[in-house]
Write a protein that holds these residues in place. Structure first.
Motif, short mmCIF file in Angstrom:
data_model
loop_
_atom_site.label_atom_id
_atom_site.label_comp_id
_atom_site.label_asym_id
_atom_site.label_seq_id
_atom_site.Cartn_x
_atom_site.Cartn_y
_atom_site.Cartn_z
N LEU A 1 0.83 -1.21 0.00
CA LEU A 1 0.00 0.00 0.00
C LEU A 1 0.86 1.26 0.00
CD1 LEU A 1 -2.94 -0.69 2.47
CD2 LEU A 1 -3.12 -0.19 0.05
N LEU A 2 1.87 1.26 0.85
CA LEU A 2 2.74 2.43 0.94
C LEU A 2 3.55 2.62 -0.33
CD1 LEU A 2 3.98 2.01 4.63
CD2 LEU A 2 2.21 3.55 3.78
N GLU A 3 4.00 1.52 -0.93
CA GLU A 3 4.80 1.60 -2.15
C GLU A 3 3.96 2.08 -3.34
OE1 GLU A 3 7.98 1.19 -2.78
OE2 GLU A 3 8.62 0.62 -0.76
N SER A 4 2.67 1.81 -3.32
CA SER A 4 1.82 2.20 -4.44
C SER A 4 1.71 3.71 -4.57
CB SER A 4 0.42 1.61 -4.27
OG SER A 4 -0.33 2.30 -3.27
N GLY A 5 1.82 4.43 -3.46
CA GLY A 5 1.74 5.88 -3.48
C GLY A 5 0.34 6.42 -3.70
N GLU A 6 -0.68 5.55 -3.69
CA GLU A 6 -2.05 6.02 -3.92
C GLU A 6 -2.57 6.88 -2.78
OE1 GLU A 6 -4.83 3.30 -6.55
OE2 GLU A 6 -4.03 2.15 -4.87
N VAL A 7 -2.16 6.53 -1.56
CA VAL A 7 -2.64 7.24 -0.38
C VAL A 7 -1.45 7.69 0.45
CG1 VAL A 7 -4.04 7.08 1.72
CG2 VAL A 7 -4.75 5.85 -0.34
N LYS A 8 -1.39 8.97 0.74
CA LYS A 8 -0.33 9.51 1.57
C LYS A 8 -0.78 9.51 3.02
CE LYS A 8 2.14 10.52 -2.08
NZ LYS A 8 3.35 9.73 -2.42
N LEU A 9 -0.02 8.84 3.86
CA LEU A 9 -0.39 8.71 5.27
C LEU A 9 0.60 9.45 6.16
CD1 LEU A 9 -1.24 4.89 5.46
CD2 LEU A 9 -2.82 6.79 5.08
N GLN A 10 0.07 9.96 7.28
CA GLN A 10 0.93 10.55 8.31
C GLN A 10 1.01 9.65 9.55
OE1 GLN A 10 -1.32 12.96 6.63
NE2 GLN A 10 0.51 13.15 5.36
N GLY A 11 0.15 8.63 9.61
CA GLY A 11 0.17 7.74 10.77
C GLY A 11 -0.59 6.46 10.49
N LEU A 12 -0.20 5.39 11.18
CA LEU A 12 -0.84 4.09 11.00
C LEU A 12 -1.33 3.55 12.33
CD1 LEU A 12 -1.43 1.73 8.97
CD2 LEU A 12 0.78 0.76 9.70
N ILE A 13 -2.62 3.23 12.38
CA ILE A 13 -3.20 2.53 13.52
C ILE A 13 -3.03 1.05 13.26
CG2 ILE A 13 -5.30 2.09 14.84
CD1 ILE A 13 -6.27 4.88 14.06
#
Length: 363
Positions: free
Chosen positions: A178-190
């Motif tokens: 998911l992170l490698e896809s770059g579709e969604v930029k996240l600032q934190g992970l639950i």
């Protein structure tokens, strides 16, 4: 009631919300990976209580939802074999495959039985020695150890008619994808609480180290989740990225070493298909060669047929957090819990089901 009322006290929740609102000045787009967290957040209306700086996204952490149609078709095909007893958890019964569902083939005469644990499936194998019994192995690291234990027990007892169809998946590679896809930029992970009881919090260190994203493992009560959000916001405000635990009563850094050992002794990692994400390397679990006689795919000859996807369903995009259920043209009209088109409306942990049941309080 211990460990329930204590984590639903409104005055403590309000205090945490006020504190989050006070300290949150930066954008904090947080993803809850686990479907159990999604349901809790929606049910208790936590999204609408948080400040505008905090955005909550739902990830792919619903094991029923991420089961690819091609894999579900295998289970349906197995159920149709002569003499077969296919055992499964209830959530899988109504999930539509390419042409049918386990519920439909059961109505047509297939012997599909609901179980509460692998021990139930083992007992069915003992009681029906002349018939093959297959357990449909669905789930993440939380359930895989119990399936591994059932294989070890079957070998110890010399059961020749017990098999599993392993559709198990492991979570860290999916998060990486998911992170490698770059579709969604996240600032934190639950981080998922139940998975982390097995893997330990160390499983998520790569997210903080390699991607600079703060991670906090959360429980499932409102105070658990609000405490987790508070800890994530604090890290974001201080430009930090590390792994923390907001679920100490269930999770340790090292995880459940006994469960991990049982799982590692029986399974090996393999590629797996995730709905909406395609084939993700090292994200599945298959039985090791020495346990091949328990592997339903290796033992039985069956043809699941070509894979078809439901027209109009955006379940894959919902699981990748690039769309919400309300953006699906089928949501709440054609697709409902009574007439589900995709698995996200079937599973108790599915985002579409959560939106359907709790949408007014969760948005």
């Amino acid at each position: 009631m211990k460990f329930v009322d204590e984590f639903r006290r409104s005055e403590l929740s309000q205090g945490l919300i006020r504190s989050i609102s006070r300290i949150s000045t930066r954008k904090a787009r947080l993803m809850e990976f686990c479907g159990g967290h999604t349901v809790a957040i929606m049910k208790h209306g936590l999204r609408q209580l948080l400040p505008p700086t905090v955005e909550m996204l739902s990830g792919p952490g619903c094991p029923v939802c991420v089961t690819d149609n091609a894999d579900l078709d295998k289970a349906i095909a197995l159920a149709g074999l002569p003499g077969m007893i296919l055992t499964t958890f209830g959530d899988m019964l109504k999930v539509p495959g390419s042409r049918s569902s386990l519920q439909e083939v059961r109505a047509g005469g297939a012997d599909v039985r609901l179980v509460y644990s692998t021990m139930d499936a083992l007992q069915m194998a003992r009681e029906n020695p002349s018939r093959p019994v297959v357990f449909l192995g669905i789930g993440f690291e939380t359930t895989a150890p119990t399936v591994a234990a059932s294989v070890l027990q079957a070998r110890q007892e010399g059961l020749r008619n017990y098999h599993i169809l392993s559709l198990h998946k492991v979570c860290p590679p999916a998060i990486k994808a998911l992170l490698e896809s770059g579709e969604v930029k996240l600032q934190g992970l639950i981080c998922p609480g139940h998975v982390s009881t097995i893997t330990g919090s160390r499983a998520w260190e790569f997210v903080a180290r390699d991607y600079g994203i703060p991670c906090v493992v959360s429980g499932f009560e409102p105070l658990d989740i609000l405490q987790c959000v508070h800890m994530l916001v604090e890290q974001i405000e201080h430009s930090e990225s590390r792994v923390e635990i907001a679920y100490r009563r269930g999770v340790r850094e090292e995880g459940n070493l006994k469960a991990l050992d049982i799982m590692a002794s029986t399974f090996e990692v393999a590629p797996a298909r995730w709905r909406g994400m395609g084939k993700v390397p090292d994200s599945g679990l298959r039985l090791k060669k020495e346990y091949e006689r328990f592997d339903a795919e290796a033992v039985f000859d069956f043809d699941p047929g070509p894979t078809l996807e439901p027209e109009g369903c955006i379940c894959g995009e919902v699981l990748r957090a690039v769309k919400t259920p309300r953006e699906c043209p089928l949501f709440s009209t054609v697709c409902t819990p009574a007439t589900p088109v995709g698995p996200c409306m079937v599973s108790a942990e599915g985002s579409c089901s959560a939106y359907y049941l709790y949408g007014a309080s969760g948005e």
